[in-house]
Scaffold this motif. Structure first.
Motif, mmCIF file in Angstrom:
data_model
loop_
_atom_site.group_PDB
_atom_site.id
_atom_site.type_symbol
_atom_site.label_atom_id
_atom_site.label_comp_id
_atom_site.label_asym_id
_atom_site.label_seq_id
_atom_site.Cartn_x
_atom_site.Cartn_y
_atom_site.Cartn_z
ATOM 1 N N ALA A 34 0.805 -1.151 0.051
ATOM 2 C CA ALA A 34 0.189 0.226 0.000
ATOM 3 C C ALA A 34 0.754 1.343 0.005
ATOM 4 C CB ALA A 34 -0.913 -0.003 1.253
ATOM 5 N N ASP A 35 0.305 2.265 -0.251
ATOM 6 C CA ASP A 35 1.008 3.654 -0.268
ATOM 7 C C ASP A 35 2.309 3.760 -1.018
ATOM 8 O OD1 ASP A 35 -1.093 4.388 1.217
ATOM 9 O OD2 ASP A 35 -0.213 4.069 3.125
ATOM 10 N N GLY A 36 2.450 2.913 -2.358
ATOM 11 C CA GLY A 36 3.833 2.749 -2.801
ATOM 12 C C GLY A 36 4.866 2.272 -2.057
ATOM 13 N N ALA A 93 -1.826 -4.442 7.028
ATOM 14 C CA ALA A 93 -2.685 -5.580 6.565
ATOM 15 C C ALA A 93 -3.182 -4.992 5.025
ATOM 16 C CB ALA A 93 -4.016 -5.311 7.287
ATOM 17 N N ALA A 94 -3.267 -3.850 4.571
ATOM 18 C CA ALA A 94 -3.325 -3.317 3.329
ATOM 19 C C ALA A 94 -2.194 -3.995 2.502
ATOM 20 C CB ALA A 94 -3.739 -2.134 3.382
ATOM 21 N N ASP A 95 -1.206 -3.823 2.931
ATOM 22 C CA ASP A 95 -0.007 -4.214 2.355
ATOM 23 C C ASP A 95 -0.041 -5.522 1.896
ATOM 24 O OD1 ASP A 95 1.551 -1.972 2.437
ATOM 25 O OD2 ASP A 95 2.551 -2.416 4.165
ATOM 26 N N ALA A 145 -2.600 -6.141 -0.843
ATOM 27 C CA ALA A 145 -2.247 -5.546 -2.215
ATOM 28 C C ALA A 145 -1.111 -6.600 -3.015
ATOM 29 C CB ALA A 145 -1.368 -4.085 -2.032
ATOM 30 N N LEU A 146 -0.361 -7.053 -1.979
ATOM 31 C CA LEU A 146 0.854 -7.984 -2.396
ATOM 32 C C LEU A 146 0.189 -9.211 -2.965
ATOM 33 C CD1 LEU A 146 4.239 -9.078 -0.524
ATOM 34 C CD2 LEU A 146 2.287 -10.730 -1.011
ATOM 35 N N ALA A 147 -0.793 -9.823 -2.315
ATOM 36 C CA ALA A 147 -1.341 -11.061 -2.851
ATOM 37 C C ALA A 147 -2.062 -10.783 -4.195
ATOM 38 C CB ALA A 147 -2.305 -11.560 -1.776
ATOM 39 N N ALA A 148 -2.820 -9.689 -4.485
ATOM 40 C CA ALA A 148 -3.320 -9.310 -5.578
ATOM 41 C C ALA A 148 -2.473 -9.110 -6.558
ATOM 42 C CB ALA A 148 -4.223 -8.034 -5.408
#
Length: 292
Positions: free
Chosen positions: A16-18, A86-88, A91-94
Motif C-alpha cells: 500500500a501507499d507505494g 494489512a492493506a500491504d 495488495a501483495l497477494a493481488a
C-alpha cells in the motif's frame, strides 16, 4: 551470506501507499500467506513453508519496516498501523493474482493478520494466529509484576526519540535478548539465522519502534471501534499459543472466542518461536485449519 528459503523465488511486490515488500514465493496450489514476527524476517517460516509448498502456493513477505522490505519514515500513526500493514498484504497477494487467500501470522505478523481479517473478510478464507492476543486485549491483560515480560511494549510506546536512541545504541543486545529469552530450543535458530535476524533488526530500529508505537495508539483505536461495533472474524480461525493465560491470569481461549466464533484454540509446549522450534506441529495446525 544471505539466507533464503530453498526452492523459493525472491521478489519485490507493491504493497500500500507505494511501499514495496520483499517476499519469498514457492509451491503450487491454493495460496497461503505467512507473516513473520519480531525480531525476525520471513526466514522464520523456512521449515513450515517448505512443508506446505507441496500442496499450496506459499507467500512469505517481510512486513513493511522489516527485513528487505521498504522502511518508510513514520510521518504519522497510520504509516505503521496494522490497518496499513494489512492493506500491504492484500495488495501483495493481488499483485500475484490472488484475490482470496489464507493468512497465518506470528507475533507482530499475527496482529497484522488479525486486522486483515476484520478489514478484509471477503479476501481471507482462513486465519491462523501464533502466540498473541489482539492488541486491545493485550494491553488489558498486562498488569502487575507478570507484565514485566512485556517491558519492550512500554518502552517502544514512548514518544519518538528516546526509544530509538536507546535501542540503536545496543541493538544486538536488545534484539538478541528476545531470541534468548523467548526460545525454549535455542538450537532452532542456528548462528547464521540468528545473525540474519540481528542484522536485519539493527537496520530497522526506527520502523520497528514505529510499528510498536502504533500498537499503543492507533491500533488500539481501531480494535476498540470494532469491539464497540460487535465486529467478529467471519472466517475459520486457528490460534496456537503458549499458555500465557496461566502466566498472566486470563483465559486466552475466551479472549479469542469473543472475536472468532469459529475458533480452534491450541496450546503448545514449544517456545515463542514455534514455527522454528516445532515446525511439524505448526504445519499440522495450518493444514487442519485449511480443511475447515
Amino acid at each position: 551470506m544471505t539466507l533464503t528459503i530453498p526452492g523459493f523465488d525472491h521478489v519485490r511486490l507493491p504493497g500500500a501507499d507505494g511501499v514495496e515488500l520483499a517476499a519469498a514465493v514457492g509451491g503450487h496450489g491454493s495460496p497461503v500467506v505467512l507473516l513473520h514476527g519480531f525480531p525476525q524476517t520471513h526466514l522464520m517460516w523456512r521449515h513450515v513453508a517448505e512443508r506446505l509448498a507441496g500442496e499450496h502456493t506459499v507467500i512469505c513477505p517481510d512486513l513493511r519496516g522489516y527485513g528487505a522490505s521498504d522502511k518508510p519514515v513514520s510521518t504519522g500513526p497510520e504509516v505503521y498501523s496494522k490497518r496499513t500493514m494489512a492493506a500491504d498484504v492484500v495488495a501483495l497477494a493481488a499483485a500475484l493474482g490472488h484475490e482470496r487467500f489464507a493468512l497465518v501470522g506470528h507475533d507482530r505478523g499475527a496482529l497484522v493478520a488479525f486486522r486483515a481479517g476484520l478489514d478484509h473478510p471477503e479476501v481471507l478464507s482462513h486465519l491462523g494466529i501464533l502466540d498473541v492476543v489482539p492488541t486491545l486485549d493485550m494491553w488489558n491483560v498486562l498488569h502487575g509484576v507478570p507484565a514485566a515480560v512485556g517491558y519492550h511494549l512500554f518502552l517502544m510506546a514512548q514518544p519518538p526519540g528516546l526509544p530509538e536512541t536507546m535501542i540503536a545504541n545496543s541493538a544486538d543486545a536488545f534484539f538478541g535478548s528476545f531470541l534468548d529469552a523467548w526460545a525454549r530450543d535455542p538450537a532452532a535458530m542456528p548462528e547464521p539465522v540468528r545473525s540474519t535476524y540481528l542484522r536485519a533488526s539493527a537496520e530497522a530500529v526506527p520502523s520497528i519502534v514505529a510499528d510498536y508505537r502504533a500498537s499503543a495508539g492507533i491500533d488500539v483505536t481501531h480494535d476498540q471501534a470494532d469491539q464497540d461495533a460487535g465486529s467478529q472474524l467471519a472466517m475459520p480461525v486457528t490460534v496456537v499459543q503458549q499458555d500465557w493465560g496461566a502466566r498472566l491470569g486470563y483465559d486466552a481461549a475466551t479472549v479469542w472466542r469473543a472475536w472468532a466464533p469459529d475458533l480452534d484454540h491450541r496450546l503448545t509446549g514449544a517456545g515463542h518461536f514455534m514455527a522454528e522450534e516445532a515446525p511439524d506441529e505448526i504445519t499440522e495446525a495450518i493444514r487442519d485449519l485449511l480443511l475447515r
